[in-house]
Design a protein around this motif. Structure first.
Motif, short mmCIF file in Angstrom:
data_model
loop_
_atom_site.label_atom_id
_atom_site.label_comp_id
_atom_site.label_asym_id
_atom_site.label_seq_id
_atom_site.Cartn_x
_atom_site.Cartn_y
_atom_site.Cartn_z
N SER A 88 -7.03 -18.25 10.52
CA SER A 88 -6.50 -19.37 9.26
C SER A 88 -6.85 -20.40 10.20
CB SER A 88 -5.43 -20.08 9.09
OG SER A 88 -4.33 -19.81 10.17
N GLU A 218 -3.51 -6.22 4.28
CA GLU A 218 -4.87 -7.02 3.39
C GLU A 218 -5.54 -5.60 2.86
OE1 GLU A 218 -6.44 -10.42 3.84
OE2 GLU A 218 -7.89 -9.48 3.65
N ARG A 427 1.43 -12.24 0.00
CA ARG A 427 -0.06 -12.35 -0.01
C ARG A 427 -0.37 -12.68 -1.22
NH1 ARG A 427 -1.16 -9.20 3.94
NH2 ARG A 427 -2.39 -10.44 5.62
N GLY A 430 1.44 -16.17 -2.44
CA GLY A 430 1.04 -17.10 -1.11
C GLY A 430 2.19 -18.05 0.17
N PRO A 432 3.63 -17.70 3.76
CA PRO A 432 2.24 -17.27 5.21
C PRO A 432 2.60 -16.29 5.95
CG PRO A 432 3.86 -19.11 5.34
CD PRO A 432 3.88 -18.26 3.36
N ARG A 504 -1.81 -25.84 -3.03
CA ARG A 504 -2.62 -25.38 -1.10
C ARG A 504 -3.64 -26.56 -1.42
NH1 ARG A 504 -4.59 -20.28 0.45
NH2 ARG A 504 -2.98 -19.91 0.16
N GLU B 90 -3.25 -15.37 -1.88
CA GLU B 90 -4.93 -16.02 -0.50
C GLU B 90 -5.97 -14.89 -0.82
OE1 GLU B 90 -3.59 -14.07 3.47
OE2 GLU B 90 -4.70 -13.40 3.04
N ASP B 91 -6.60 -15.88 -0.94
CA ASP B 91 -8.42 -16.02 -1.34
C ASP B 91 -9.47 -15.14 -0.37
OD1 ASP B 91 -8.18 -17.90 -0.05
OD2 ASP B 91 -9.27 -19.42 -2.08
N SER B 92 -9.81 -14.31 -0.66
CA SER B 92 -10.46 -13.62 0.11
C SER B 92 -12.42 -13.66 -0.04
CB SER B 92 -10.31 -12.58 0.33
OG SER B 92 -11.29 -11.33 0.40
#
Lengths: 510, 179
Positions: A88, A218, A427, A430, A432, A504, B90-92
Motif C-alpha cells: 500500500s 499472493e 485477499r 478484502g 487487510p 474501498r 485485492e487487485d493486481s
C-alpha cells in the motif's frame, strides 16, 4: 554529539570489505525480488530473511538493511512500469508514475523515484541518528503500562488508518492475535493452542506467518484468476532527468523527507497515510496542478521520498522500543529474536556495534542503490517480463526453500500452505494483511506487558494508567475508534443514498 | 503447445449453484471467525488454573479477550455483509477480477507444494525443489517440456549452492556424499 561518534563507529563496522559485500548482495537481491510484480518490500524482506541466517548478527543485519531498501526501490520500479504496487505504501507512486510511463516518461519517473529515495533515505536515516538516542532516553522511563498502551495504539492504528474497512481490519487483527497465542505461555509455561505438537509449542514464527500470508497467499490468489494476457510493460531507456524535471522534483523530495519521518517514527506507523498526504500536498503546491492525474513528476517525487523517509522513521520505535509498527519491522524484529537479541533501549548499550553498524549500512545501502539503480534500471525492468507461470512458481519455490531453512522442518511447510490458504481467503474478501502480521508479533509482547503492569498494581485496572503518557495514548486510541462513528453520524445528517459502507477508498479521486 | 502465459481453461463444475451463493460467500469469513473464536475460547477454558500463577492475570485471560474480540468482529461483519457490505478483492495487474476462482489450478499448485513437503527430507532439495517449481509452473499453465524442467533444476541447484555458500543447511538427498 555522542550519536555522531557512535555513528562513526558504525561506519567503521560496516565499511569492512566483507560487510560491504554483504550490503551489496542484500541491495542487489532486495531489488531483484522487490521488482517482481506483486512483491512488496515486506514480502521481499520475509522471503530473503533466511539467507542471512548463516551469517554473524552484524553481517546479517547489514545485508538485511540492504534488502530492506532494495525491496523498496524494486517496489517503486514495479509501480511505475506496470502499475502493480506490491504494497500500500507505493500505491501513490503508481498513480502518477504509471501515467508518466505511459506518456513515454518512464525514465524520468524512475529517476525522480531513485534520486528522491536516496535523498529522503539519507535525510530519514540522519533523523534516525538524531532521534533514536532521544527515544532511548525516553524509553528508559517507560513502564509496563506505557508499553501496553502504545502497543494497543499500534493495533488500533494498523486496523483503522486509511484501511478499506475497520471491521475487516479488526477481523484480520483477531486472526493475528490468535496466531500469536499459539505456544507456551511465557509466564506460566502452559501450552496454548498447540495440541501437543512440539513445533507449535515454540509458537509460530512470524516470518512463516508473513511469508505464508503474503507470498504464498499472493501466489495462490493470482493463480486462482490469472489473466490470460500478461500486463503491458512500459519500456525504459537510459534513466535520466532534464533540468526542468530537477527543478520540479527537488522541493517535493525535501518536503517528503520531512513529512515521512515523523509518521514512520510514531507507533501509529505505516507509510500509507504520509504518502497519501504528500500526494495531496504536492498537488496543491504544484505549479502544474492540471498535470496531476496524467503523470505529474511531483506526484512521484513527493510520495516516493515520503515512503523512504518513513521507512527510516519506522526504525526508531523498532530499535528504541522494540516495537514493530509495520510488516517489514515485524519481520525485522523476528530477525533480532532469531539471534537472541531484543531490540529496545538496552540494545543500544549492549550491542552498540550492531545497532550503529545497522544504521551506518542504511546510509551505505542507500548510496549503493543509487549507483546500482540508475544505470541498471532497464535490466531490472526486464525482470517484469518473466512469464507469469515461472514468476508465481518461483515465489512458491523461494517461499518453500526459505521457510524450510528457518527450522529445517517440513512441518513448517505444511503450516506455510495453511497460512497461504488464509492469505488467499483474506485477499478474496478484502481483509487487510498488515493487522494480522502486527497482531501476531505484538500480541504476545502486549500480553506480557499487560500482565506485568497488573502484577505491579496487584490486579487493579488503575495500574494500566499510571502515567500521563498512557492516559494520552488511550485518548488517542479513543479518538481513532470514535472517528468513523462520528463521521457516520455527520454523514447520516446529510440525505444520501450511499453505496455499501465498506467501499474501498480511492485515494486518487478525493 | 500453448504459450507460457496462458493458464489452462478450466470448466468449473457446478457453476449454477455457485452463482446463487456468490453474493453471500463472504459469510464464510464470518463462519471462520466464529470457529476460530470457539477454538480459542475452548482452549482458554481448558487451561488449568492450578499452575503456579505469577500475578493476578492468568494464562487464560488474554485468550478469552481475543475470543470475545473475534466474536464481536464476526458479528459486526455478518451484519455488514447482510446489509450489502463487500470486502474489495485485492487487485493486481495479473489478476482478472471478473474470473471465477480456478480451483483446478489451485488444487494442482497445492499438490506440487505437498509433493515437496513429503519428498524434501527423502529426496533432497535439488530433486524435490525442482519438482516443486516444475509442478507449480505446469499448474499455472506452462507446457514447455524441455525448458521447464531445465529451469526447475537450475533453480533448485542454484539455490542449493547459494544457501550452502551462505552457511545454511538444506537436505542434500542422494547427492549427500558428493557435495
Amino acid at each position: 554529539m555522542d550519536a555522531l561518534v557512535d555513528l562513526l563507529g558504525g561506519f567503521a563496522t560496516a565499511l569492512t570489505p566483507v560487510n560491504l559485500l554483504y550490503a551489496l548482495i542484500g541491495v542487489a537481491l532486495g531489488t531483484a525480488i522487490g521488482v517482481l510484480p506483486g512483491i512488496g518490500p515486506a514480502m521481499a524482506v520475509a522471503l530473503l530473511l533466511p539467507i542471512t541466517y548463516g551469517l554473524d548478527p552484524v553481517g546479517a543485519f547489514i545485508m538485511f538493511a540492504g534488502i530492506y531498501y532494495g525491496g523498496m526501490y524494486g517496489g517503486s520500479t514495479t509501480s511505475i512500469l506496470i502499475n502493480t504496487p506490491g504494497e500500500s505504501s507505493s500505491v501513490m507512486t503508481a498513480v502518477e508514475g504509471n501515467k508518466m510511463a505511459k506518456r513515454g516518461r518512464a525514465a524520468q519517473a524512475l529517476a525522480t523515484a531513485a534520486i528522491g529515495s536516496f535523498i529522503a533515505g539519507s535525510i530519514g536515516t540522519a533523523l534516525l541518528v538524531l532521534f533514536a538516542p532521544v527515544m532511548v532516553a525516553l524509553a528508559l522511563t517507560f513502564g509496563a503500562d506505557d508499553y501496553f498502551a502504545v502497543m494497543l495504539l499500534a493495533f488500533v492504528a494498523a486496523c483503522s488508518v486509511l484501511g478499506s474497512s475497520a471491521i475487516r481490519g479488526f477481523a484480520s487483527l483477531g486472526i493475528g492475535l490468535s496466531i500469536g497465542l499459539v505456544g507456551l505461555d511465557p509466564t506460566t509455561g502452559q501450552n496454548r493452542l498447540s495440541y501437543g505438537i512440539p513445533q507449535l509449542a515454540d509458537g509460530i514464527d512470524v516470518v512463516i506467518v508473513a511469508v505464508g500470508v503474503f507470498a504464498v497467499g499472493e501466489a495462490l490468489w493470482v493463480a486462482s484468476r490469472l489473466r490470460r494476457t500478461p500486463a503491458a510493460v512500459v519500456g525504459v531507456g537510459r534513466v535520466w532527468m532534464g533540468r526542468a524535471d530537477w527543478r520540479r522534483s527537488w522541493k517535493p523530495w525535501l518536503r517528503g523527507s520531512f513529512l515521512g519521518f515523523p509518521f514512520g517514527a510514531l507507533p501509529a506507523g505505516g507509510s500509507e497515510l504520509p504518502t497519501f498526504l504528500s500526494y495531496i500536498l504536492e498537488r496543491r503546491l504544484s505549479k502544474h496542478p492540471e498535470e496531476f492525474g496524467h503523470g505529474a513528476i511531483e506526484g512521484v517525487a513527493g510520495p516516493e521520498a515520503t515512503n523512504n523517509s518513513s521507512a527510516a522513521g519506522v526504525m526508531v520505535p523498532l530499535l528504541a522500543l522494540g516495537l514493530p509498527t509495520t510488516a517489514v519491522s515485524a519481520v525485522m524484529l523476528s530477525a533480532f529474536q532469531q539471534y537472541g537479541l531484543q531490540p529496545g533501549p538496552l540494545l543500544f548499550e549492549r550491542e552498540p556495534e550492531l545497532v550503529w553498524g545497522l544504521i551506518a549500512s542504511l546510509f551505505i545501502g542507500n548510496a549503493m542503490l543509487l549507483v546500482l539503480n540508475l544505470p541498471l534500471a532497464p535490466l531490472w525492468a526486464k525482470l517484469l517480463h518473466i512469464p507469469r507461470p515461472y514468476l508465481y512458481a518461483g515465489i512458491l519455490f523461494f517461499a518453500s526453500v526459505g521457510m524450510y531453512a528457518v527450522n529445517a522442518s517440513a512441518l513448517d511447510l505444511l503450516l506455510l500452505l495453511l497460512l497461504g490458504a488464509l492469505g488467499f481467503m483474506m485477499r478474496r474478501f478484502g481483509l487487510p494483511v498488515i493487522p494480522l502480521i502486527v497482531g501476531s508479533i505484538l500480541g504476545p509482547m502486549a500480553e506480557l506487558q499487560l500482565r506485568r503492569a497488573l502484577q505491579l498494581s496487584d490486579g487493579a485496572l488503575t495500574g494500566l494508567v499510571t502515567s500521563p503518557l498512557s492516559i494520552g495514548v488511550y485518548a488517542v486510541i479513543a479518538l481513532i475508534l470514535l472517528w468513523p462513528a462520528g463521521r457516520a453520524l455527520l454523514r447520516a445528517r446529510r440525505p444520501r443514498s450511499g453505496g455499501g459502507p465498506e467501499r474501498r477508498t480511492e485515494p486518487a479521486d478525493s | 503447445m500453448s504459450d507460457a502465459g496462458a493458464p489452462p481453461a478450466a470448466p468449473a463444475p457446478g457453476r449454477s449453484s455457485h452463482r446463487t451463493l456468490r453474493g453471500r460467500a463472504e459469510l464464510g469469513v464470518c463462519a471462520f471467525l466464529y470457529l476460530l473464536a470457539a477454538v480459542v475460547l475452548y482452549d482458554a477454558a481448558s487451561l488449568g488454573s492450578d499452575f503456579t500463577q505469577r500475578g493476578p492475570v492468568g494464562p487464560a485471560a488474554v485468550p478469552t479477550a481475543v475470543g470475545i474480540l473475534l466474536i464481536a468482529v464476526a458479528t459486526l461483519l455478518t451484519v455488514d455483509v447482510l446489509r450489502g457490505g463487500r470486502g474489495a478483492p485485492e487487485d493486481s495487474e495479473d489478476v482478472d477480477p471478473d474470473a471465477p476462482s480456478d480451483w483446478r489450478t489451485l488444487a494442482l499448485l497445492a499438490g506440487a507444494f505437498l509433493t515437496n513437503v513429503v519428498l524434501l527430507d527423502v529426496a533432497g532439495w535439488i530433486i524435490s525443489g525442482a519438482l516443486l517449481f516444475w509442478g507449480a509452473a505446469f499448474a499455472l499453465g506452462s507446457r514447455h517440456w524441455i525448458r521447464d524442467p531445465l529451469i526447475a533444476f537450475a533453480m533448485s541447484t542454484g539455490s542449493y549452492l547459494l544457501f550452502s555458500a551462505l552457511g545454511i543447511w538444506l537436505p542434500a538427498g542422494p547427492f549427500a556424499s558428493g557435495v
